[in-house]
Structure formats: structure tokens, C-alpha cells
Design a protein around this motif. Structure first.
Motif, PDB file in Angstrom:
ATOM      1  N   VAL A 210      -5.971   3.059  -2.669  1.00  0.00           N
ATOM      2  CA  VAL A 210      -5.298   1.895  -3.225  1.00  0.00           C
ATOM      3  C   VAL A 210      -6.557   0.815  -3.030  1.00  0.00           C
ATOM      4  O   VAL A 210      -7.566   0.666  -1.962  1.00  0.00           O
ATOM      5  CB  VAL A 210      -3.677   2.075  -2.161  1.00  0.00           C
TER       6      VAL A 210
ATOM      7  N   VAL B 245      -2.667  -5.164  -6.823  1.00  0.00           N
ATOM      8  CA  VAL B 245      -2.566  -4.256  -6.629  1.00  0.00           C
ATOM      9  C   VAL B 245      -3.462  -2.685  -7.312  1.00  0.00           C
ATOM     10  O   VAL B 245      -1.753  -2.841  -7.813  1.00  0.00           O
ATOM     11  CB  VAL B 245      -1.568  -3.148  -5.267  1.00  0.00           C
TER      12      VAL B 245
ATOM     13  N   ALA C  33       1.285  -1.236  -0.036  1.00  0.00           N
ATOM     14  CA  ALA C  33       0.265  -0.069   0.093  1.00  0.00           C
ATOM     15  C   ALA C  33       0.932   1.143  -0.298  1.00  0.00           C
ATOM     16  O   ALA C  33       0.340   1.883   0.176  1.00  0.00           O
ATOM     17  CB  ALA C  33      -1.260   0.050   0.905  1.00  0.00           C
TER      18      ALA C  33
ATOM     19  N   GLN D 131      -3.727   1.162  -7.617  1.00  0.00           N
ATOM     20  CA  GLN D 131      -3.272   2.474  -6.959  1.00  0.00           C
ATOM     21  C   GLN D 131      -3.764   3.332  -8.208  1.00  0.00           C
ATOM     22  O   GLN D 131      -3.656   4.096  -9.352  1.00  0.00           O
ATOM     23  CB  GLN D 131      -1.981   3.213  -6.046  1.00  0.00           C
TER      24      GLN D 131
END
Length: 204
Positions: free
Chosen positions: A145, A98, A26, A100
């Protein structure tokens, strides 16, 4: 804790070389996070800081959110309004993607920090739009995120990545990286070669 530890090693223990091989999923992609700022600070004080690049190759995708014609809440991966990005999972196992986007990180603090103003969600769907895996946290006012774990049971499994914007009206830049299993993740359509060195490894 890691940011504090870096500063303590430098100031309290007079370390002049600090090494890490830690990846925080993160940690911000688009701005310096707490760890990156700590690295910048001690480096400016003369410390040699060495961090593992992560070896995530080009296991990701980046673009500016482009609203699809038929539904403006979905990102269009191509100019013809295609909201599906076809991908293949070459082997069974666990994958972690992930996502973002370039927005305000609430956890970085600061005066008048209102957190993210846009909320992007990432899903895997089949060719009929049925959700296979989805992560739809409400990020408004928080950190921009999303961390999506995936368990794949069959080799060669096919799916489509879908990026959707819930609240928000800015066409922000976004990036997703396959931090776990990326070597067995293949983007079959609308691929892009993107840098995947992020966090403190990209600080200086």
C-alpha cells in the motif's frame, strides 16, 4: 483496535446490531483485513453489521501491471506503451490517493507471512517526466500500500499519474482510489470505471 472492539461488542456486551462509518485508508483492497474478518465473524454469529459504503463513486483506476516496452519498470496505460495517465485537479485543496496491489499483507500475520513480494510506486509528473509529487516507500516484505497526499494550489491543475515497479517480477493487479478530493479529480485519459467499496464495507 477496531477489530477487537467489534468482537468485544458482540461477545462481552451482547450487541446484536453494530454500525460504523469509518474508512481506513490502508485496509486491504484485495483481501479481507483484520476489520473485515471481525465483521465476517460476528455476522456469522448472528450480529447485524452495517457499514457506510464510503461514497467514493468511481474515483479510481484499476488494471493489471503491464510493462511498457521502452522501460519495463513502468506500467503502460495503453497498448502503445504510454506510461502517462493524464489527470486534472478541478479545485485547489488537499487530495489523498491510495495505491494498493494484489500481494501479501505483512500486517495480517499468519504462518510463513513474508509480506509483499512486489513494490509499486505512484507519482505525479509533468509532461516532461519531472516529478511533482511522489511516494516511493520500500514495500518489499511489508504491506502492499502507498498513501500519497497532494496539495493543489491552482484550479484546473494538470498532471500525469505514473505507476512504477521497483523490486518484483509479477504483473500484479493494482488499484488506486482518491479517498480525499475525488469529486474534484478527473481522469482525462485511460480511465476505467472501478468499484471503490473496500474494507469492511465490502466484507459481506
Amino acid at each position: 483496535h477496531m477489530a477487537d472492539g467489534i468482537q468485544i461488542l458482540s461477545t462481552d456486551h451482547s450487541c446484536n446490531v453494530i454500525v460504523d462509518d469509518v474508512t481506513h485508508l490502508a485496509e486491504p483492497f484485495f483481501v479481507d483485513g483484520l476489520i473485515s474478518k471481525a465483521v465476517d465473524k460476528v455476522s456469522g454469529e448472528g450480529v447485524t453489521y452495517i457499514s457506510s459504503a464510503g461514497n467514493f463513486a468511481d474515483w479510481g483506476y484499476a488494471d493489471q501491471f503491464y510493462p511498457a516496452n521502452e522501460n519495463e519498470t513502468f506500467h503502460s496505460f495503453s497498448q502503445d506503451g504510454n506510461i502517462y495517465q493524464e489527470v486534472r485537479f478541478e479545485k485547489p485543496g488537499v487530495y489523498i490517493i491510495v495505491l494498493q496491489w494484489d500481494d501479501v499483507y505483512k500486517s495480517l500475520g499468519g504462518i510463513n507471512n513474508s509480506g509483499a513480494q512486489n513494490d509499486l510506486d505512484i507519482s505525479l509528473v509533468d509532461n516532461n517526466g519531472n516529478k511533482l509529487v511522489s511516494l516511493n516507500c520500500n514495500n518489499t516484505g511489508g504491506d502492499p500500500v502507498e498513501v500519497m497526499p497532494i496539495k493543489v494550489e491552482n484550479a484546473g491543475a494538470l498532471a500525469n499519474v505514473v505507476i512504477q515497479k521497483a523490486p518484483g517480477n509479477a504483473n500484479v493487479n493494482f488499484k488506486y482510489i482518491v479517498f480525499v478530493g475525488g469529486q474534484d479529480f478527473t481522469i482525462l485519459s485511460q480511465s476505467s470505471s472501478v468499484p471503490t467499496i473496500v474494507g469492511q464495507a465490502n466484507a459481506i
